[in-house]
Design a protein around this motif. Structure first.
Motif, short mmCIF file in Angstrom:
data_model
loop_
_atom_site.label_atom_id
_atom_site.label_comp_id
_atom_site.label_asym_id
_atom_site.label_seq_id
_atom_site.Cartn_x
_atom_site.Cartn_y
_atom_site.Cartn_z
N LEU A 173 0.83 -1.21 0.00
CA LEU A 173 0.00 0.00 0.00
C LEU A 173 0.87 1.25 0.00
O LEU A 173 0.51 2.25 -0.65
N ALA A 174 1.99 1.21 0.71
CA ALA A 174 2.86 2.38 0.78
C ALA A 174 3.49 2.71 -0.56
O ALA A 174 3.88 3.86 -0.82
N GLN A 175 3.61 1.72 -1.43
CA GLN A 175 4.21 1.95 -2.74
C GLN A 175 3.26 2.67 -3.68
O GLN A 175 3.65 3.08 -4.78
N THR A 176 1.98 2.82 -3.26
CA THR A 176 1.01 3.59 -4.02
C THR A 176 0.36 4.59 -3.07
O THR A 176 -0.82 4.50 -2.74
N PRO A 177 1.14 5.57 -2.59
CA PRO A 177 0.65 6.44 -1.51
C PRO A 177 -0.51 7.34 -1.91
O PRO A 177 -1.25 7.81 -1.05
N SER A 178 -0.68 7.60 -3.21
CA SER A 178 -1.73 8.54 -3.62
C SER A 178 -2.92 7.85 -4.27
O SER A 178 -3.81 8.51 -4.79
N GLY A 179 -2.93 6.51 -4.25
CA GLY A 179 -4.02 5.81 -4.91
C GLY A 179 -4.44 4.56 -4.17
O GLY A 179 -3.90 4.22 -3.12
N TRP A 180 -5.42 3.89 -4.74
CA TRP A 180 -5.98 2.69 -4.14
C TRP A 180 -5.34 1.44 -4.72
O TRP A 180 -5.05 1.38 -5.91
N VAL A 181 -5.15 0.44 -3.89
CA VAL A 181 -4.70 -0.88 -4.32
C VAL A 181 -5.91 -1.80 -4.22
O VAL A 181 -6.51 -1.93 -3.16
N ALA A 182 -6.29 -2.40 -5.35
CA ALA A 182 -7.49 -3.23 -5.40
C ALA A 182 -7.12 -4.64 -5.83
O ALA A 182 -6.22 -4.85 -6.64
N GLU A 183 -7.85 -5.62 -5.28
CA GLU A 183 -7.63 -7.02 -5.65
C GLU A 183 -8.96 -7.75 -5.71
O GLU A 183 -9.89 -7.45 -4.97
N GLY A 184 -9.00 -8.76 -6.58
CA GLY A 184 -10.18 -9.62 -6.69
C GLY A 184 -9.92 -10.97 -6.06
O GLY A 184 -8.78 -11.39 -5.92
N PRO A 185 -10.97 -11.69 -5.66
CA PRO A 185 -10.82 -12.97 -4.95
C PRO A 185 -10.53 -14.13 -5.90
O PRO A 185 -11.39 -14.98 -6.14
N THR A 186 -9.32 -14.19 -6.45
CA THR A 186 -9.03 -15.23 -7.44
C THR A 186 -8.17 -16.35 -6.91
O THR A 186 -8.06 -17.39 -7.55
N ASP A 187 -7.53 -16.18 -5.74
CA ASP A 187 -6.73 -17.26 -5.20
C ASP A 187 -6.62 -17.12 -3.69
O ASP A 187 -7.02 -16.12 -3.11
N GLU A 188 -6.05 -18.15 -3.05
CA GLU A 188 -5.97 -18.18 -1.59
C GLU A 188 -5.12 -17.04 -1.05
O GLU A 188 -5.42 -16.45 -0.03
N GLY A 189 -4.01 -16.73 -1.76
CA GLY A 189 -3.15 -15.65 -1.30
C GLY A 189 -3.87 -14.34 -1.21
O GLY A 189 -3.69 -13.58 -0.25
N ARG A 190 -4.71 -14.05 -2.17
CA ARG A 190 -5.45 -12.79 -2.15
C ARG A 190 -6.50 -12.79 -1.05
O ARG A 190 -6.79 -11.75 -0.47
N ARG A 191 -7.07 -13.96 -0.76
CA ARG A 191 -8.03 -14.02 0.35
C ARG A 191 -7.33 -13.74 1.68
O ARG A 191 -7.88 -13.07 2.55
N ARG A 192 -6.10 -14.23 1.82
CA ARG A 192 -5.34 -13.94 3.04
C ARG A 192 -5.04 -12.45 3.14
O ARG A 192 -5.08 -11.86 4.22
N ARG A 193 -4.71 -11.82 2.01
CA ARG A 193 -4.43 -10.38 2.03
C ARG A 193 -5.69 -9.60 2.37
O ARG A 193 -5.63 -8.56 3.02
N ALA A 194 -6.85 -10.11 1.91
CA ALA A 194 -8.11 -9.44 2.24
C ALA A 194 -8.34 -9.46 3.75
O ALA A 194 -8.78 -8.48 4.35
N THR A 195 -8.01 -10.60 4.37
CA THR A 195 -8.13 -10.68 5.84
C THR A 195 -7.16 -9.73 6.50
O THR A 195 -7.50 -9.01 7.45
N ALA A 196 -5.94 -9.68 5.99
CA ALA A 196 -4.92 -8.82 6.57
C ALA A 196 -5.32 -7.35 6.51
O ALA A 196 -5.17 -6.61 7.48
N VAL A 197 -5.85 -6.93 5.36
CA VAL A 197 -6.18 -5.52 5.20
C VAL A 197 -7.36 -5.14 6.09
O VAL A 197 -7.42 -4.03 6.62
N ARG A 198 -8.28 -6.07 6.29
CA ARG A 198 -9.42 -5.78 7.17
C ARG A 198 -9.00 -5.71 8.64
O ARG A 198 -9.68 -5.09 9.45
N GLU A 199 -7.88 -6.34 8.97
CA GLU A 199 -7.36 -6.24 10.32
C GLU A 199 -6.53 -4.97 10.52
O GLU A 199 -6.43 -4.46 11.64
N LEU A 200 -5.91 -4.49 9.44
CA LEU A 200 -5.11 -3.27 9.53
C LEU A 200 -5.98 -2.02 9.64
O LEU A 200 -5.60 -1.04 10.29
N ALA A 201 -7.14 -2.04 8.99
CA ALA A 201 -7.97 -0.85 8.93
C ALA A 201 -8.37 -0.32 10.31
O ALA A 201 -8.28 0.89 10.57
#
Length: 202
Positions: free
Chosen positions: A14-42
């Motif tokens: 996220l820090a590598q795109t400080p002025s914009g949004w980073v978006a991902e779709g649920p296409t694999d297990e790794g992305r689902r883990r990142r979705a959990t991580a981001v919801r815990e960071l918020a």
């Protein structure tokens, strides 16, 4: 909450795109883990999750709505930077620092003494603590071995010396810090630095 490695990785992304949004779709297990991580960071205030309305606007070129989108918040940047400096300090590989103004090199224990005196400032109303606090606010890690460089003009040096003298006079420490400071920054014929703002006899 202590961040996990996957959360650090995500925050770095996220820090590598400080002025914009980073978006991902649920296409694999790794992305689902990142979705959990981001919801815990918020909730920690380190990143912001996109609203449903914004997710609609962030559809990809095939019209697919992302599962989530997030961007780093201001509090996320110093957390990443502090972690980087902490790791570098532990390995003795601190990154290059900006030039430090002329000042005084102090040990960690000496800086602890100065910080203690600043913390007691409300109980020491006449002591010269404001300039001391100003100097400590700009202290930076110095040479290896738990040393600090405290940028200091003449007034700052006086207040640092006064604090070390106060420590010596009260017997709170057997350190030779005060006497070393006198030898480095004061002529032997000069009177001891004053501990207070007030002139004698006032």
């Amino acid at each position: 909450m202590t961040l996990r490695p996957d959360q650090w990785d995500l925050l770095t992304t996220l820090a590598q795109t400080p002025s914009g949004w980073v978006a991902e779709g649920p296409t694999d297990e790794g992305r689902r883990r990142r979705a959990t991580a981001v919801r815990e960071l918020a909730p920690e205030g380190l990143c912001e999750l996109a609203s449903d309305q914004l997710l609609q606007k962030l559809r990809d070129h095939d019209g697919r709505r992302p599962a989530w989108a997030a961007r780093i918040l201001p509090d996320g940047q110093p957390v990443l930077r502090y972690r980087e400096l902490h790791i570098a300090s532990a390995t003795g590989e601190l990154p290059p620092r900006p030039p430090v103004p002329a000042g005084i090199d102090l040990t960690g224990s000496e800086v602890d003494v100065l910080r203690r005196i600043v913390a007691l400032a409300p109980l020491l109303p006449s002591a010269r603590t404001q300039a001391l606090a100003d100097a400590l606010a700009h202290a930076m890690p110095g040479t290896p071995g738990n040393h600090w460089v405290v940028p200091a003009n003449a007034e700052h040096l006086d207040t640092i010396e006064a604090a070390l003298r106060l420590q010596t006079l009260t017997g709170a420490s057997t350190s030779t810090s005060y006497h070393c400071s006198v030898r480095k920054h004061r002529n032997s014929h000069e009177p001891p630095v004053r501990l207070t703002h007030d002139a004698p006899g006032t």
